[in-house]
Scaffold this motif. Sequence first.
Motif, PDB file in Angstrom:
ATOM      1  N   SER A   1     -10.144   1.856  -6.804  1.00 54.26           N
ATOM      2  CA  SER A   1      -9.583   0.631  -7.379  1.00 54.26           C
ATOM      3  C   SER A   1      -9.454  -0.487  -6.343  1.00 54.26           C
ATOM      4  O   SER A   1      -9.539  -1.671  -6.687  1.00 54.26           O
ATOM      5  N   ILE A   2      -9.269  -0.140  -5.055  1.00 55.75           N
ATOM      6  CA  ILE A   2      -9.138  -1.163  -4.016  1.00 55.75           C
ATOM      7  C   ILE A   2     -10.420  -1.278  -3.202  1.00 55.75           C
ATOM      8  O   ILE A   2     -11.009  -2.350  -3.099  1.00 55.75           O
ATOM      9  N   THR A   3     -10.879  -0.171  -2.626  1.00 52.50           N
ATOM     10  CA  THR A   3     -12.112  -0.224  -1.830  1.00 52.50           C
ATOM     11  C   THR A   3     -12.656   1.174  -1.606  1.00 52.50           C
ATOM     12  O   THR A   3     -11.916   2.162  -1.640  1.00 52.50           O
ATOM     13  N   THR A   4     -13.971   1.240  -1.354  1.00 53.51           N
ATOM     14  CA  THR A   4     -14.650   2.474  -0.970  1.00 53.51           C
ATOM     15  C   THR A   4     -15.392   2.211   0.331  1.00 53.51           C
ATOM     16  O   THR A   4     -16.249   1.327   0.400  1.00 53.51           O
TER      17      THR A   4
ATOM     18  N   LEU B   1       0.818  -1.220   0.000  1.00 47.04           N
ATOM     19  CA  LEU B   1       0.000   0.000   0.000  1.00 47.04           C
ATOM     20  C   LEU B   1       0.850   1.268   0.000  1.00 47.04           C
ATOM     21  O   LEU B   1       0.308   2.374  -0.133  1.00 47.04           O
ATOM     22  N   HIS B   2       2.159   1.128   0.132  1.00 49.24           N
ATOM     23  CA  HIS B   2       3.041   2.298   0.104  1.00 49.24           C
ATOM     24  C   HIS B   2       2.939   2.991  -1.263  1.00 49.24           C
ATOM     25  O   HIS B   2       3.057   2.348  -2.307  1.00 49.24           O
ATOM     26  N   GLY B   3       2.690   4.292  -1.246  1.00 45.83           N
ATOM     27  CA  GLY B   3       2.575   5.055  -2.481  1.00 45.83           C
ATOM     28  C   GLY B   3       1.179   5.085  -3.079  1.00 45.83           C
ATOM     29  O   GLY B   3       0.943   5.806  -4.055  1.00 45.83           O
ATOM     30  N   LYS B   4       0.250   4.329  -2.494  1.00 47.41           N
ATOM     31  CA  LYS B   4      -1.116   4.327  -2.999  1.00 47.41           C
ATOM     32  C   LYS B   4      -1.820   5.640  -2.615  1.00 47.41           C
ATOM     33  O   LYS B   4      -1.448   6.320  -1.666  1.00 47.41           O
TER      34      LYS B   4
ATOM     35  N   LEU C   1      -9.381  12.129  -9.540  1.00 45.18           N
ATOM     36  CA  LEU C   1      -8.226  11.755  -8.717  1.00 45.18           C
ATOM     37  C   LEU C   1      -7.905  10.261  -8.808  1.00 45.18           C
ATOM     38  O   LEU C   1      -6.812   9.838  -8.436  1.00 45.18           O
ATOM     39  N   LYS C   2      -8.864   9.458  -9.248  1.00 38.77           N
ATOM     40  CA  LYS C   2      -8.692   8.012  -9.417  1.00 38.77           C
ATOM     41  C   LYS C   2      -8.070   7.363  -8.173  1.00 38.77           C
ATOM     42  O   LYS C   2      -6.993   6.754  -8.228  1.00 38.77           O
ATOM     43  N   PRO C   3      -8.728   7.464  -7.028  1.00 36.21           N
ATOM     44  CA  PRO C   3      -8.123   6.936  -5.797  1.00 36.21           C
ATOM     45  C   PRO C   3      -8.047   5.421  -5.777  1.00 36.21           C
ATOM     46  O   PRO C   3      -8.884   4.730  -6.361  1.00 36.21           O
ATOM     47  N   ASP C   4      -7.030   4.932  -5.078  1.00 36.97           N
ATOM     48  CA  ASP C   4      -6.947   3.503  -4.800  1.00 36.97           C
ATOM     49  C   ASP C   4      -7.892   3.139  -3.649  1.00 36.97           C
ATOM     50  O   ASP C   4      -8.527   2.084  -3.666  1.00 36.97           O
ATOM     51  N   LEU C   5      -7.948   4.022  -2.654  1.00 35.61           N
ATOM     52  CA  LEU C   5      -8.897   3.875  -1.551  1.00 35.61           C
ATOM     53  C   LEU C   5      -9.683   5.182  -1.444  1.00 35.61           C
ATOM     54  O   LEU C   5      -9.112   6.268  -1.569  1.00 35.61           O
ATOM     55  N   LEU C   6     -10.976   5.063  -1.213  1.00 34.61           N
ATOM     56  CA  LEU C   6     -11.831   6.228  -0.997  1.00 34.61           C
ATOM     57  C   LEU C   6     -12.555   6.032   0.324  1.00 34.61           C
ATOM     58  O   LEU C   6     -13.188   5.002   0.543  1.00 34.61           O
ATOM     59  N   VAL C   7     -12.440   7.018   1.227  1.00 39.06           N
ATOM     60  CA  VAL C   7     -13.085   6.929   2.529  1.00 39.06           C
ATOM     61  C   VAL C   7     -13.961   8.159   2.743  1.00 39.06           C
ATOM     62  O   VAL C   7     -13.599   9.269   2.381  1.00 39.06           O
ATOM     63  N   MET C   8     -15.133   7.931   3.345  1.00 34.01           N
ATOM     64  CA  MET C   8     -16.111   8.989   3.572  1.00 34.01           C
ATOM     65  C   MET C   8     -16.478   8.987   5.049  1.00 34.01           C
ATOM     66  O   MET C   8     -16.924   7.970   5.573  1.00 34.01           O
ATOM     67  N   THR C   9     -16.301  10.147   5.697  1.00 38.84           N
ATOM     68  CA  THR C   9     -16.407  10.173   7.150  1.00 38.84           C
ATOM     69  C   THR C   9     -17.678  10.871   7.642  1.00 38.84           C
ATOM     70  O   THR C   9     -17.648  11.751   8.497  1.00 38.84           O
ATOM     71  N   GLY C  10     -18.828  10.464   7.099  1.00 39.22           N
ATOM     72  CA  GLY C  10     -20.108  10.778   7.708  1.00 39.22           C
ATOM     73  C   GLY C  10     -20.816  12.041   7.273  1.00 39.22           C
ATOM     74  O   GLY C  10     -20.289  12.856   6.524  1.00 39.22           O
ATOM     75  N   ASP C  11     -22.040  12.181   7.783  1.00 35.49           N
ATOM     76  CA  ASP C  11     -22.984  13.236   7.399  1.00 35.49           C
ATOM     77  C   ASP C  11     -23.212  13.236   5.890  1.00 35.49           C
ATOM     78  O   ASP C  11     -23.003  14.247   5.207  1.00 35.49           O
TER      79      ASP C  11
ATOM     80  N   LEU D   1      -0.266   7.386   0.758  1.00 38.53           N
ATOM     81  CA  LEU D   1       0.063   6.512   1.880  1.00 38.53           C
ATOM     82  C   LEU D   1       1.542   6.189   1.871  1.00 38.53           C
ATOM     83  O   LEU D   1       2.140   5.913   0.826  1.00 38.53           O
ATOM     84  N   GLN D   2       2.148   6.250   3.066  1.00 38.80           N
ATOM     85  CA  GLN D   2       3.581   5.987   3.200  1.00 38.80           C
ATOM     86  C   GLN D   2       3.842   5.119   4.415  1.00 38.80           C
ATOM     87  O   GLN D   2       3.154   5.240   5.436  1.00 38.80           O
ATOM     88  N   ARG D   3       4.826   4.255   4.283  1.00 38.89           N
ATOM     89  CA  ARG D   3       5.301   3.524   5.459  1.00 38.89           C
ATOM     90  C   ARG D   3       6.097   4.493   6.298  1.00 38.89           C
ATOM     91  O   ARG D   3       6.959   5.228   5.813  1.00 38.89           O
ATOM     92  N   SER D   4       5.793   4.537   7.610  1.00 39.29           N
ATOM     93  CA  SER D   4       6.490   5.464   8.492  1.00 39.29           C
ATOM     94  C   SER D   4       7.963   5.099   8.575  1.00 39.29           C
ATOM     95  O   SER D   4       8.328   3.937   8.770  1.00 39.29           O
ATOM     96  N   SER D   5       8.833   6.108   8.418  1.00 36.41           N
ATOM     97  CA  SER D   5      10.278   5.875   8.490  1.00 36.41           C
ATOM     98  C   SER D   5      10.751   5.803   9.931  1.00 36.41           C
ATOM     99  O   SER D   5      11.881   5.422  10.201  1.00 36.41           O
ATOM    100  N   ASP D   6       9.874   6.240  10.875  1.00 37.38           N
ATOM    101  CA  ASP D   6      10.237   6.236  12.291  1.00 37.38           C
ATOM    102  C   ASP D   6       9.176   5.452  13.052  1.00 37.38           C
ATOM    103  O   ASP D   6       8.071   5.930  13.255  1.00 37.38           O
ATOM    104  N   GLU D   7       9.481   4.269  13.460  1.00 38.19           N
ATOM    105  CA  GLU D   7       8.500   3.421  14.132  1.00 38.19           C
ATOM    106  C   GLU D   7       8.138   3.913  15.519  1.00 38.19           C
ATOM    107  O   GLU D   7       7.231   3.393  16.146  1.00 38.19           O
ATOM    108  N   SER D   8       8.815   4.968  15.982  1.00 37.01           N
ATOM    109  CA  SER D   8       8.479   5.504  17.305  1.00 37.01           C
ATOM    110  C   SER D   8       7.407   6.566  17.238  1.00 37.01           C
ATOM    111  O   SER D   8       6.898   7.013  18.245  1.00 37.01           O
ATOM    112  N   SER D   9       7.047   6.993  16.020  1.00 38.96           N
ATOM    113  CA  SER D   9       6.000   8.003  15.888  1.00 38.96           C
ATOM    114  C   SER D   9       5.363   7.855  14.533  1.00 38.96           C
ATOM    115  O   SER D   9       5.928   7.306  13.613  1.00 38.96           O
ATOM    116  N   VAL D  10       4.137   8.376  14.412  1.00 37.53           N
ATOM    117  CA  VAL D  10       3.419   8.311  13.145  1.00 37.53           C
ATOM    118  C   VAL D  10       3.678   9.593  12.391  1.00 37.53           C
ATOM    119  O   VAL D  10       3.593  10.664  12.942  1.00 37.53           O
TER     120      VAL D  10
END
Length: 295
Positions: free
Chosen positions: A124-127, A59-62, A90-100, A286-295
């Motif tokens: 392309s992956i999920t909505t 999912l890195h780069g999606k 935008l042709k998203p790989d993931l699309l999320v909708m947060t209510g209302d 989306l990116q893999r965090s380079s520092d596992e001690s923080s997001v």
Amino acid sequence: MRSDHERHRPVTAGMLTRRRFLGGAVAGAGLFGWTTCIEPHWLQIRQASLPIVGLPPNLHGKTMVQVSDFHIGATSEEHLLATIDSINQLKPDLLVMTGDFIDHSFQGATSTIQRIFANLNPASITTLGCLGNHDYGSRWSDTVIADQVTGALSELGIQVLRDEHVNVDGLDVFGLDDFWSPRYQFRRVLREASASRGSLCLCHNPDVCDQTIWGDFQGVILSGHTHGGQCKPPFLPPPRLPVRNRNYVSGFYDLDRKRTLYINRGIGYGLKVRFNSRPEITCFELQRSSDESSV
């Protein structure tokens, strides 16, 4: 022809008062037109990177697009359809909708939801989505309306998570039912969170971030609800926010225990007015965090 006396007549206090009044009236009319006719439909597409600890490598780069607060029934359908077109581009790989999805006073929600969202191309992956307080109708308590909204979206391939979680190509995605609704039961689903896995949570009201319900959840929380204050004076906090924690306005917030919150300003409105808080589509890389001690 004017006499010299007429040409050089001094400006009186009354004349200055009238000029100031007219200038103020013109400025007021311009501000009213801007806040009610222009900015409520002046859509912004915000690009941002989103590091997630434990994000699966595939999912890195999606691209993940977040939208929120459509308020169907109060918001101009022309604006909503233009927003749908922008999401499609935008042709998203993931699309999320947060209510209302709807405005609380709206009648005929099912048919209008289907008419508007029928124009939305599936990611392309999920909505995925979660419900907000307006999706529960008047006083945020009508579960029949909430079920109708969920059913209408599900028929279009939009999976609404109501205190549920799904695994999306190795990423745990949690969807919480609305904080103000009679179905507030977050603890049950969040027990399934694990600090060892990449996690994302869809949660309409950001006040939930301050509840002691998160357990081992360590990841990113996406919210809406605030509309960014909807009317925000420059350099000052918005005078009205529908949250207990008035620090929650819009954008990124670093929380404790390796959690990050992002609040989307939303697409629509209940009252057709916005100032210094444009409607927003957020486009995350989306990116893999380079520092596992923080997001």
